[in-house]
Design a protein around this motif. Structure first.
Motif, PDB file in Angstrom:
ATOM      1  N   ARG A 364       0.849  -1.197   0.000  1.00  0.00           N
ATOM      2  CA  ARG A 364       0.000   0.000   0.000  1.00  0.00           C
ATOM      3  C   ARG A 364       0.879   1.240   0.000  1.00  0.00           C
ATOM      4  N   VAL A 365       0.498   2.251  -0.787  1.00  0.00           N
ATOM      5  CA  VAL A 365       1.243   3.514  -0.840  1.00  0.00           C
ATOM      6  C   VAL A 365       0.277   4.665  -0.563  1.00  0.00           C
ATOM      7  N   ASP A 366       0.857   5.788  -0.185  1.00  0.00           N
ATOM      8  CA  ASP A 366       0.097   7.013   0.090  1.00  0.00           C
ATOM      9  C   ASP A 366      -0.913   6.821   1.210  1.00  0.00           C
ATOM     10  N   GLN A 403       5.037  14.424   5.948  1.00  0.00           N
ATOM     11  CA  GLN A 403       4.482  15.715   5.580  1.00  0.00           C
ATOM     12  C   GLN A 403       3.934  16.394   6.827  1.00  0.00           C
ATOM     13  N   THR A 414       3.868   8.778   5.909  1.00  0.00           N
ATOM     14  CA  THR A 414       3.182   8.075   4.829  1.00  0.00           C
ATOM     15  C   THR A 414       4.147   7.133   4.128  1.00  0.00           C
ATOM     16  N   ALA A 416       5.797   5.893   0.805  1.00  0.00           N
ATOM     17  CA  ALA A 416       6.125   6.426  -0.518  1.00  0.00           C
ATOM     18  C   ALA A 416       6.349   5.319  -1.541  1.00  0.00           C
ATOM     19  N   LYS A 417       6.824   4.153  -1.114  1.00  0.00           N
ATOM     20  CA  LYS A 417       7.067   3.027  -2.015  1.00  0.00           C
ATOM     21  C   LYS A 417       6.440   1.776  -1.412  1.00  0.00           C
TER      22      LYS A 417
END
Length: 875
Positions: A364-366, A403, A414, A416-417
């Motif tokens: 899962r990303v973001d 962020q 979060t 990112a990869k």
């Protein structure tokens, strides 16, 4: 000339006290050559001394009595020895300016100077007069008014009767009437209190004339200075002043400037202001955090300890006082100074916990893994408060990012990869937080704060995947059904889950293959054909699906690409299949080639030949090979009758083994012109149309017939609907102006000609003179003079239908020429022997009784409306 136009002008200053060497006035030249050297002397050298520059000093200290002290000042030109003198009068300075007026008992007298007299025809030089100082008059005087100022007199009043007057602003010019003069005595007076803030100086001119109005003396100038009184309070430009100062400022830091103005004379004590701070709120950490420059109004800090986190704002009450701040005689006013302590970055962000925890599903990303919270005592939403986060350790491959939430200042961790559970089950990140701007100098705190973030990866069921994808294999075409091609299996990335994978076919355009659901073996179920339209560029694509039994079940797709190798399985064919030639060998021949769906080396070069049977083929035709792909067919005989001929041609390709085919060429033989073109009229017919062309022509003809038939049916239906609408008109519609035609056929042979003019509108009735001669019915009314029946208008009012019917009925009853039945109009004639009876039995005024009209429903749609009208009961 006037006394005020003498060469010396005296500027006096009032004495506060008589101290030694105290300068209290100066004497100067005016309107003279500046190069003159003048020597001054005092009439009282023991008490007063005059310097070379005209400054008058008190030589010794002495008290001034209540009586006025007087002395003279002499001036002598060193070159011409010419002398002048002026009288100086000293007085005590009163406590209030108006007292000076009350103490002036004596009224000054201004005498017009004598004019120069002629002696022996020449002007005789006379002694110059001193310039009269301006008259000083305090403002806001209490009177009484008019108040005498000076007396103006001419020395000629002894011999002449003179009249005195003054002109200028304040006398005869606006504002008029402030100064008046007695025309006989020359007494100049003021009539009202003066206001220096409106007019600070009046310039008048005094005139002396005789009783005839002739000018006796030249006008003299009188200057009246309005002496300022302290009658105006200082006024601040703003009632509330706003300023800022950074926290932690050192003593002496400039903050702001407040300004007040005083309408009184700024050069006198009345307009000289002094500032001071009356109060400070709050009084922490010191009651005297600020000071003010009493002359300029500049506010500066005088104490250290400004801390925005403790005190964000100070309120100062500022007082401005005139009379140089004299609390006894000065007037005061106050204003408010609001000083805001601005923030500096003196507090770094601090994490609320040493360790934060989070978890994330693999791949899962973001998604937000963890929410990092910090505290910062600086002002929110400023660069000194905004936090910036960075990962300083534990993430070498950059799989995470942080962020900043702009509202809460939190750090959002979060992904990112994508993260693979089978590779990494947990991450421990080291995160640092710092402000957007560096810390202020002298702050002892560390510039950043650090914390640990522990991230746990959650194992999820992942899609099986084929490797490689796509998978490419090479096979010859023509493989028989049941041949095993390859094994196409998928891998499950979930190594820690015990799952089974099953295979299904997802896409097989030609339906050539099948796959074993357990082991993934792919087997043919039909012959593979490279020439199939489902094969593009020799490659056939089939897609398969691999599904596991996890929760939830997941699947993946894989593509099998079969590169088909060509075999010689297609015989060549002649091209074109139809041709034409002339009846004679010359002037043209037929060029042909071969079409082979195979590719090299199973295609060209081709061999062309004619079969042995039937024998007429080789007797009539000959074929010549031009190259490996083309040949030429010619007539062998000199003449062949026009017609359609089928010529079989043997074509052999170059495959191994080669493949041959007898292909028929359809040749039309026709008469030709000199250019070798067919001239037959039935050329197209002779050549014949293809099956597709014939089918297309037939379809066009059928479609055209269907369209014509549909148009005819539509026209018929339209006529019927129009007739039905004319018969079945709604009772609510207005039909009084029209008589509907129902197309009845009449009553038989006897009913061949009858007059229907009475059924028409009156304006459309034709005169009887132009009617054709015919057979009249026996019961038709005779031709007589027409009675005067009521005529309806072309567009009658909807409410006159009843009146019209009654008038028509009355006229018909009184008409002697009317036939013996109730109505004048003839609606129809049934002929002799009619079973319907006569309409004359109907009574115009009857209501119909109890007669049953339901049988009208059986007469068809034309009588349905009539049945509804009469058989509907009470409705």
């Amino acid at each position: 000339m006037f006394l005020l136009k003498t060469h010396l002008c005296i500027f006096t200053e009032k004495i506060k006290n008589q101290a030694e060497s105290y300068v209290f006035l100066s004497v100067k030249f005016s309107n003279c050559n500046g190069k003159r050297k003048v020597q001054y002397e005092s009439s009282e050298p023991a008490d007063f001394k005059v310097d070379e520059d005209g400054m008058v000093y008190a030589v010794r200290s002495f008290p001034l009595s209540s009586e006025h002290a007087k002395f003279l000042v002499y001036a002598q030109d060193k070159e011409t020895q010419e002398k002048w003198q002026v009288a100086v009068k000293l007085s005590r300075k009163p406590a209030f300016p108006e007292d000076s007026v009350k103490e002036s008992h004596e009224i000054e007298e201004i005498v017009f100077p004598r004019q120069a007299a002629k002696h022996n025809g020449h002007l005789q030089r006379q002694k110059r007069d001193w310039v009269i100082p301006p008259i000083n008059l305090p403002e806001n005087s209490r009177g009484p008014f008019p108040q005498e100022l000076v007396r103006i007199r001419s020395d000629r009043d002894k011999n002449l009767s003179l009249r005195y007057s003054v002109t200028g602003p304040g006398a005869d010019q606006p504002p008029t009437g402030i100064f008046i003069i007695n025309p006989i005595s020359g007494q100049l007076s003021v009539t009202k209190p003066l206001d220096r803030e409106l007019i600070a100086r009046f310039h008048l001119r005094a005139h002396a004339v005789d009783i005839n109005g002739n000018q006796v003396e030249n006008p003299i100038d009188i200057v009246i200075n309005v002496i300022d009184m302290n009658d105006n309070r200082p006024e601040f430009l703003h009632q509330v002043w706003n300023g800022t100062v950074p926290e932690g400022s050192k003593p002496g830091t400039y903050v702001m400037t407040v300004t007040a103005i005083d309408a009184d004379d700024p050069n006198a004590l009345n307009g000289m202001l002094r500032y001071r701070i009356l109060s400070q709120a709050p009084s922490t950490p010191s009651p005297n955090m600020f000071t003010i420059n009493n002359e300029t109004g500049d506010i500066i800090t005088v104490a250290a300890g400004l801390d925005r986190e403790k005190v964000q704002q100070y309120t100062l009450i500022i007082q401005a006082t005139d009379m140089e701040g004299n609390p006894t005689y000065g007037l005061s006013n106050t204003a408010t100074a609001v000083i805001t302590v601005t923030d500096v970055n003196d507090n770094p962000p601090e994490f609320t916990a040493m360790t934060f925890y989070g978890e994330v599903p693999e791949n899962r990303v973001d998604v937000i893994v963890a929410n990092l919270t910090v505290t910062d005592k600086d002002q929110p939403h400023t660069p000194a408060w905004n936090a910036m986060y960075r990962i300083s350790g534990g993430d070498p491959t950059g799989r995470f990012a942080i962020q900043t939430d702009p509202n809460s200042n939190d750090g959002l961790v979060t992904v990112a990869k994508p993260i693979d559970f089978e590779t990494n089950r947990m991450f421990v990140l080291i995160v640092a937080a710092e402000n957007q701007v560096p810390l202020a100098k002298g702050i002892q705190h560390p510039p950043q704060s650090t914390a640990t973030v522990s991230v746990t990866v959650i194992d999820v069921n992942e899609n099986p995947y084929f490797a490689p994808n796509p998978k490419i294999i090479r096979q010859e075409e023509g493989l028989h059904a049941g041949t095993m091609l390859t094994t196409f299996t998928a891998q499950d990335p979930d190594r820690y889950m015990q799952q089974n994978i099953r295979y299904t076919k997802l896409s097989d355009p030609a339906n050539w293959l099948k796959i074993d659901p357990v082991n993934g073996q792919i087997t043919t179920i039909a012959v593979l054909d490279r020439e199939s339209p489902n094969v593009k560029n020799n490659i056939y694509n089939a897609t398969f699906l691999a599904s596991d039994n996890g929760i939830p079940p997941m699947s993946g797709t894989g593509t099998l690409q079969i590169y088909l190798l060509d075999i010689n399985d297609n015989a060549p064919q002649v091209l074109p299949q139809e041709a034409e030639t002339c009846e004679t060998p010359d002037p043209n021949s037929i060029n042909i080639t071969a079409l082979d769906y195979d590719i090299d080396p199973n295609a060209g070069p081709f061999a062309f030949d004619l079969p042995l049977s039937p024998v007429t083929i080789k007797r009539n035709w000959t074929i010549t090979r031009l190259n490996g792909d083309f040949a030429q067919l010619n007539l062998k005989i000199k003449f062949l009758e026009a017609g359609i001929y089928e010529v079989p041609i043997i074509i052999t390709d170059s495959g191994n083994p080669p493949k041959s085919n007898i292909s028929v060429l359809r040749v039309k033989v026709c008469q030709c012109d000199s250019n070798g073109d067919c001239t037959d009229v039935d050329r197209i017919v002779g050549a014949g149309l293809g099956t597709g062309a014939i089918i297309a022509i037939l379809l066009c003809i059928i479609i055209l017939l269907i369209l014509v038939l549909m148009f005819v049916v539509w026209m018929k239906r339209r006529d019927k609907e129009r007739q039905a609408k004319q018969l079945l008109i709604d009772p609510e519609d207005d039909v009084r102006d029209n008589i509907l035609k129902y197309d009845e056929e009449g009553g038989g042979e006897e009913d061949q000609d009858y007059d229907l003019s009475q059924l028409q509108q009156p304006d459309t009735v034709e005169p009887d003179a132009i009617k054709p001669v015919g057979i009249r019915r026996l019961d038709e009314r005779p031709i007589h003079a027409e009675p005067q029946y009521p005529v309806r208008s072309a567009a009658p009012h909807p409410g006159d239908i009843g009146d019209f019917i009654n008038e028509g009925l009355k006229a018909a009853d009184n008409d002697p020429t009317a036939p013996p039945y109730d109505s004048l109009l003839v609606f129809d004639y049934e002929g002799s022997g009619s079973t319907a009876g006569s309409l004359s039995s109907l009574n115009s005024s009857s209501s119909g009784g109890e007669q049953d009209y339901d049988y009208l429903n059986d007469w068809g749609p034309r009588f349905k409306k009539l049945a509804d009208m009469y058989g509907g009961g009470d409705d």
